[in-house]
Design a protein around this motif. Structure first.
Motif, short mmCIF file in Angstrom:
data_model
loop_
_atom_site.label_atom_id
_atom_site.label_comp_id
_atom_site.label_asym_id
_atom_site.label_seq_id
_atom_site.Cartn_x
_atom_site.Cartn_y
_atom_site.Cartn_z
N LEU A 150 11.77 -5.37 -14.80
CA LEU A 150 11.10 -4.06 -14.39
C LEU A 150 12.50 -3.82 -13.41
O LEU A 150 13.20 -4.68 -12.99
CB LEU A 150 10.01 -4.60 -13.19
N GLY A 188 8.78 -0.78 -17.04
CA GLY A 188 8.13 0.30 -16.16
C GLY A 188 7.86 1.73 -15.71
O GLY A 188 9.35 1.86 -16.03
N PRO A 206 3.22 -1.47 -14.19
CA PRO A 206 4.33 -2.62 -15.68
C PRO A 206 4.31 -2.18 -17.28
O PRO A 206 3.77 -1.00 -17.17
CB PRO A 206 3.60 -3.63 -15.57
#
Length: 691
Positions: free
Chosen positions: A256, A338, A691
């Protein structure tokens, strides 16, 4: 090159064009008339003299020079006849039948021109030719070191060739040709000219494959033909590339944005025999605003090194980490996933190593150095953190110094301050100089604006009066004295003001009609009255301008005129001389807003384009450099802003959509992320990642 002996020096280097040689052809003609008797031909023209028109010549080895010959008759008239040329010593000077000579070697010889005369062959008086050798005699590599570590495709240290004469002295203005002779790659420029030190240089980008790369340098003469007599005529450069640094672990990961990858990157450094190299510093750098634990790490006994954790930057997609040893590099790649959520408060305010923002609900959050965060703790914060108060605010202002403090106007028009030197006590002797959380200024005044200074505060009341309190050692309270006091008191003069600002040791305000007044410290001309005299009461700035806003920094002041032109006075810390009256910036655009920081200022145009100028040691100007600017310079971003705020060593602004971007120093997390290196371009503050 050629020189005429005991006469005018003639430059012949590089001459290739042939000058005309005077030749004469006998012309015969016949006249035509009504008579049938033919007209006899005129008598033949005879040559009585021939001479080479050039004087004695001094010519540098390797160059050509054009000679000219003139033939005359008995009357001294120039006539055109065939001419032949001869050199007494072809080893020194050769001559072709057009009269073009070439300096083959050093020495002295003579040249003759000949033609047919009355009594047979007629020779000219000789012309002496002296050949010298003052130009290039030798070429060699210089200041070139084969790197201990270099990978294919790298750009090597500049190629440098030294050209000298017979005595070993450097030869300037010599043309040197560089060429790749092995391994591929390229060199730029292909031809370079030596400087006065005799050195010509070029950049060498090595070939893509592991192995030996070679290049040469050659001295060029006329028409860029190499000098055959330069010894050696060619100098050679050689570099062997190998996989000096390689990825040992941590490549091709996915994570991420703004999160640390699960595996720390590791590199292996080896020598040309593929043996580990211990104790070698490795420099790591990341893209997209990513963060690593350590940027320079030395290899261990096993030749390996790691920068610690790699936290990805805020931009989804491919991100990179580059490790470098000498001229060898290797690049890690990671995929960032992300969606970033940007911080979007109502307004952001930059101060001294801290930043505060008014949230959309009127609360205030801060981040950076304590105690300016105002959350009642002593731990620095790198993310927006709510101040510890239930009050709601309409505006916040910052002190442009360090240590420093913030003050804010609450919705009920009371004032709160927190940080160092907030000085809110009314007791004869102060009991608190530092507040860890917003504390209300105890006064019955209704406030419209706060103006925190170095160790003093000022504020504008709803009655259009300016009130100040705190340190008064330089007259910054404007009460005609120099005595410190701890309760707000009006400045002298009975003026009505529309705005107020405070620097470290001075204060300024705008009257309701746009006139500028300042008081306090004036050693750099920051009061703008044309002097360096301290003033303990409001003093008019020496200008006929009217202003829409004004801001005070450490040792300077700036104002935005009602026509949108920025003017500053004092010293912005750029090394330029201080000015004691307002100075405009002729190349600057028209601005709609202005903010003044510690030693820099920023402004916005009508379309939201940001400009900054002044000190840039922390990258606070946002122009991708650390170079100070003495005039407004565009911030390096395509983002358009609705507001901008210059702090002590950093800058923040609200984009049109409300998102916050910051740049400059990041000593304590004042940019809204983990403290670290300065940032020279704006970057969004991200509060979370989806996400």
């Amino acid at each position: 090159m050629a020189r005429v002996w005991s006469a005018t020096t003639i430059k012949a280097a590089g001459r290739s064009a042939q000058l005309a040689v005077l030749v004469v052809a006998a012309v015969a003609g016949a006249s035509c008339g009504s008579s049938t008797t033919p007209t006899p031909p005129p008598p033949a023209t005879t040559v009585t003299s021939i001479a080479i028109t050039n004087g004695n010549i001094s010519l540098d080895r390797g160059y050509h020079f054009q000679l000219n010959a003139t033939a005359r008759d008995a009357n001294g008239a120039i006539i055109v006849v065939p001419v032949t040329w001869r050199s007494l010593d072809d080893k020194i000077v050769t001559v072709d039948q057009a009269g073009r000579i070439f300096a083959a070697d050093t020495g002295i010889t003579s040249i003759f021109a000949s033609t047919l005369g009355v009594n047979g062959t007629l020779n000219s008086p000789p012309v002496g030719i002296r050949v010298t050798w003052a130009g290039p005699a030798k070429i060699e590599t210089t200041l070139f070191t084969t790197p201990a570590a270099i990978t294919p495709g790298a750009t090597a240290d500049s190629l440098r060739a030294l050209v000298t004469d017979l005595k070993g002295n450097p030869v300037g203005n010599a043309r040197v040709a560089f060429a790749v002779t092995g391994g591929g790659g390229s060199i730029s420029p292909a031809i370079a000219v030596t400087r006065a030190n005799g050195i010509a240089s070029a950049e060498w980008k090595l070939g893509p494959a592991i192995g030996v790369n070679t290049a040469t340098a050659t001295v060029l003469g006329e028409n860029d033909v190499p000098f055959a007599f330069v010894t050696p005529s060619v100098t050679t450069f050689s570099i062997r590339t190998f996989q000096a640094i390689a990825i040992a672990n941590g490549d091709a990961q996915t994570g991420l944005i703004l999160a640390a990858l699960p595996v720390n990157p590791v590199v292996l450094v080896v020598d040309s025999l593929n043996k580990p190299r211990p104790g070698v510093p490795v420099t790591f750098s990341v893209s997209n605003g990513g963060v690593i634990t350590t940027s320079v790490v030395s290899t261990g006994a096993d030749g390996k090194a790691s920068p610690g954790s790699w936290t990805l930057g805020e931009v989804p997609g491919q991100q990179t980490l580059t490790a470098k040893v000498g001229l060898a590099t290797v690049t890690f790649k990671a995929t960032a996933t992300g969606t970033p959520v940007h911080y979007t408060p109502a307004k952001v305010i930059a101060g001294g190593f801290a930043t505060c923002a008014i949230e959309t609900d009127g609360s205030v959050s801060c981040f950076g150095e304590q105690p300016k965060v105002g959350d009642s703790t002593t731990v620095n914060k790198s993310v927006p953190t709510p101040t510890k108060t239930t009050a709601k605010f309409t505006s916040v202002a910052a002190s442009m110094t360090s240590p420093s403090h913030f003050c804010a106007i609450a919705t009920d028009q009371s004032m709160y301050c927190w940080g160092v030197n907030s000085i809110t006590d009314t007791l004869p002797a102060p009991t608190r100089f530092t507040d860890l959380a917003p504390k209300q200024v105890p006064s019955g005044i209704s406030w419209t604006q706060a103006a925190p200074g170095g160790a003093h505060n000022c504020g504008l009341g709803t009655d259009q009066k300016v009130y100040c309190w705190g340190d008064n050692s330089t007259g910054q309270l404007g009460d005609q004295g120099f005595k410190t006091h701890y309760a707000p008191a009006p400045v002298s003069g009975g003026f009505r003001f529309a705005a107020v600002t405070s620097g470290v040791g001075h204060s300024c305000a705008l009257s309701t009609d746009g006139g500028a007044f300042c008081w306090g410290l004036n050693q750099n001309g920051q009061l703008g009255d044309g002097t360096a005299t301290v003033r303990s009461s409001p003093t008019a700035v020496s200008t006929i301008l009217t202003f829409q806003s004004i801001g005070a920094g450490q040792s300077f002041t700036c104002g935005l005129s009602t026509t949108g032109t920025a003017h500053c006075w004092g010293n912005l810390g750029t090394g330029a001389a201080s000015v004691s009256i307002p100075r405009a910036y002729p190349t600057a655009p028209v601005f709609t807003s202005l903010s003044v920081g510690g030693f820099h200022a920023c402004a916005l145009t009508a379309d939201g384009t940001a400009y900054c100028w002044g000190d840039n040691t922390g990258g606070q100007l946002g122009d991708s450099t650390f170079i100070e600017r003495q005039a407004p310079t565009a911030v390096a971003t395509t983002v358009k802003f609705r507001s901008i705020s210059a702090g002590f060593g950093h800058t923040c602004g609200n984009a049109i959509d409300g998102s916050v971007l910051c740049w400059g120093l990041n000593r304590a997390g004042e940019l809204g992320d983990v403290p670290g290196a300065s940032r020279t371009q704006p970057r969004f503050i991200v509060t979370k990642v989806l996400p």
